[in-house]
Write a protein that holds these residues in place. Structure first.
Motif, mmCIF file in Angstrom:
data_model
loop_
_atom_site.group_PDB
_atom_site.id
_atom_site.type_symbol
_atom_site.label_atom_id
_atom_site.label_comp_id
_atom_site.label_asym_id
_atom_site.label_seq_id
_atom_site.Cartn_x
_atom_site.Cartn_y
_atom_site.Cartn_z
ATOM 1 N N ALA A 1 -7.620 6.680 -16.047
ATOM 2 C CA ALA A 1 -7.648 7.845 -16.946
ATOM 3 C C ALA A 1 -7.563 9.144 -16.148
ATOM 4 N N LYS A 2 -8.272 9.213 -15.020
ATOM 5 C CA LYS A 2 -8.239 10.422 -14.186
ATOM 6 C C LYS A 2 -6.835 10.639 -13.601
ATOM 7 N N PHE A 3 -6.223 9.559 -13.104
ATOM 8 C CA PHE A 3 -4.862 9.666 -12.567
ATOM 9 C C PHE A 3 -3.896 10.144 -13.651
ATOM 10 N N THR A 4 -3.989 9.544 -14.828
ATOM 11 C CA THR A 4 -3.092 9.913 -15.926
ATOM 12 C C THR A 4 -3.295 11.362 -16.338
ATOM 13 N N ARG A 5 -4.547 11.827 -16.365
ATOM 14 C CA ARG A 5 -4.840 13.232 -16.694
ATOM 15 C C ARG A 5 -4.194 14.150 -15.660
ATOM 16 N N GLU A 6 -4.268 13.779 -14.379
ATOM 17 C CA GLU A 6 -3.642 14.603 -13.341
ATOM 18 C C GLU A 6 -2.124 14.641 -13.514
ATOM 19 N N VAL A 7 -1.524 13.510 -13.876
ATOM 20 C CA VAL A 7 -0.082 13.484 -14.133
ATOM 21 C C VAL A 7 0.250 14.401 -15.303
ATOM 22 N N MET A 8 -0.551 14.346 -16.361
ATOM 23 C CA MET A 8 -0.320 15.179 -17.546
ATOM 24 C C MET A 8 -0.369 16.670 -17.213
ATOM 25 N N GLU A 9 -1.317 17.042 -16.360
ATOM 26 C CA GLU A 9 -1.555 18.463 -16.078
ATOM 27 C C GLU A 9 -0.848 18.952 -14.821
ATOM 28 N N ARG B 1 0.869 -1.180 0.000
ATOM 29 C CA ARG B 1 0.000 0.000 0.000
ATOM 30 C C ARG B 1 0.896 1.216 0.000
ATOM 31 N N PHE B 2 0.582 2.160 -0.880
ATOM 32 C CA PHE B 2 1.361 3.389 -0.947
ATOM 33 C C PHE B 2 0.478 4.536 -1.403
ATOM 34 N N LEU B 3 0.996 5.743 -1.280
ATOM 35 C CA LEU B 3 0.261 6.954 -1.646
ATOM 36 C C LEU B 3 1.026 7.691 -2.733
ATOM 37 N N ILE B 4 0.284 8.293 -3.645
ATOM 38 C CA ILE B 4 0.871 9.195 -4.630
ATOM 39 C C ILE B 4 0.083 10.492 -4.584
ATOM 40 N N ASP B 5 0.785 11.594 -4.394
ATOM 41 C CA ASP B 5 0.178 12.922 -4.489
ATOM 42 C C ASP B 5 0.586 13.543 -5.809
ATOM 43 N N VAL B 6 -0.396 13.992 -6.569
ATOM 44 C CA VAL B 6 -0.135 14.771 -7.784
ATOM 45 C C VAL B 6 -0.658 16.167 -7.472
ATOM 46 N N PHE C 1 8.923 13.745 -7.892
ATOM 47 C CA PHE C 1 9.242 13.795 -9.320
ATOM 48 C C PHE C 1 8.644 15.046 -9.947
ATOM 49 N N SER C 2 9.401 15.671 -10.839
ATOM 50 C CA SER C 2 8.886 16.783 -11.627
ATOM 51 C C SER C 2 7.998 16.227 -12.733
ATOM 52 N N LEU C 3 6.907 16.914 -13.001
ATOM 53 C CA LEU C 3 6.033 16.520 -14.094
ATOM 54 C C LEU C 3 6.201 17.444 -15.301
ATOM 55 N N ASN C 4 7.281 18.201 -15.319
ATOM 56 C CA ASN C 4 7.607 19.060 -16.461
ATOM 57 C C ASN C 4 7.778 18.199 -17.710
ATOM 58 N N GLY C 5 6.944 18.419 -18.707
ATOM 59 C CA GLY C 5 7.021 17.637 -19.940
ATOM 60 C C GLY C 5 6.085 16.445 -19.966
ATOM 61 N N SER C 6 5.361 16.213 -18.869
ATOM 62 C CA SER C 6 4.516 15.019 -18.789
ATOM 63 C C SER C 6 3.353 15.058 -19.768
ATOM 64 N N TYR C 7 2.793 16.225 -20.049
ATOM 65 C CA TYR C 7 1.649 16.305 -20.963
ATOM 66 C C TYR C 7 2.033 15.768 -22.337
ATOM 67 N N ALA C 8 3.109 16.301 -22.885
ATOM 68 C CA ALA C 8 3.561 15.855 -24.208
ATOM 69 C C ALA C 8 4.014 14.399 -24.176
ATOM 70 N N ALA C 9 4.641 13.982 -23.082
ATOM 71 C CA ALA C 9 5.122 12.599 -22.974
ATOM 72 C C ALA C 9 3.953 11.614 -22.958
ATOM 73 N N VAL C 10 2.894 11.925 -22.227
ATOM 74 C CA VAL C 10 1.755 11.016 -22.174
ATOM 75 C C VAL C 10 1.045 10.966 -23.528
ATOM 76 N N LEU C 11 0.975 12.084 -24.222
ATOM 77 C CA LEU C 11 0.403 12.055 -25.576
ATOM 78 C C LEU C 11 1.204 11.112 -26.470
ATOM 79 N N LYS C 12 2.538 11.183 -26.395
ATOM 80 C CA LYS C 12 3.392 10.271 -27.172
ATOM 81 C C LYS C 12 3.218 8.830 -26.717
ATOM 82 N N LEU C 13 3.069 8.617 -25.415
ATOM 83 C CA LEU C 13 2.831 7.279 -24.886
ATOM 84 C C LEU C 13 1.551 6.693 -25.472
ATOM 85 N N LEU C 14 0.493 7.470 -25.504
ATOM 86 C CA LEU C 14 -0.782 6.996 -26.061
ATOM 87 C C LEU C 14 -0.660 6.711 -27.556
#
Length: 184
Positions: free
Chosen positions: A121-129, A89-94, A146-159
């Motif tokens: 999908a909601k978690f991934t959207r929060e990571v993106m934004e 069990r663990f926690l992630i804060d975005v 972790f920095s999420l700088n660049g995550s929006y573009a990275a997740v689009l490429k991942l998809l």
């Protein structure tokens, strides 16, 4: 005699490392900010997967991974961990939006494969934004940020990568010679 055993050990170790290296073929598709998107092919299991990953100053790594089968898994790696295989069990804060996770731990990683696609999908959207992501144990002790700088573009490429591998042969439609007057 000792020299002979050292040579045998060196050859064996090199052979094992070479086999492991030959098993996986990985290509970088995209890099932005602290994020990298890769596609990997497993030559033994004949499977593809795409991963968007970022690392921090402690050399921990946070990954979002899509497998060819459609499985979506969230990983955190830390080479300083030595976790016995068990549920974790663990926690992630975005950006202070808290997610309670029940996943698996094994060796240097923890992971979760979300069963609920809406939550995934909601978690991934929060990571993106988002701006930052914090990993904590179940007691709330911070284990990494972790920095999420660049995550929006990275997740689009991942998809985009996942769309290609879910076709089974992600390179099948790349033919620069195809056309109406194709002599081949």
């Amino acid at each position: 005699m000792l020299k002979y055993f050292f040579v045998i050990f060196t050859i064996t170790a090199s052979s094992v490392a070479s086999q492991e290296q030959d098993r996986y073929e990985t290509s970088t598709l995209f890099q932005k900010g602290t994020w990298t998107v890769t596609i990997t092919y497993d030559n033994v299991d004949q499977d593809f997967w795409c991963a968007a990953s970022t690392s921090n100053r402690q050399n921990q790594e946070f990954d979002l991974t899509f497998f060819e089968s459609g499985q979506y898994t969230i990983y955190v790696f830390d080479n300083n961990w030595n976790i016995s295989p068990r549920p974790i069990r663990f926690l992630i804060d975005v950006d202070y939006s808290r997610w309670e996770m029940e996943g698996q731990g094994n060796g240097v990683s923890i992971s979760i494969t979300p069963a609920n696609s809406d939550n995934a999908a909601k978690f991934t959207r929060e990571v993106m934004e988002g701006n930052a992501l914090a990993l904590m144990n179940a007691d709330g002790r911070r284990l990494g940020t972790f920095s999420l700088n660049g995550s929006y573009a990275a997740v689009l490429k991942l998809l985009e990568c996942y769309e290609r591998i879910s076709q089974r042969d992600p390179f099948s439609d790349i033919d620069p010679f195809r056309g109406a007057d194709d002599p081949f």
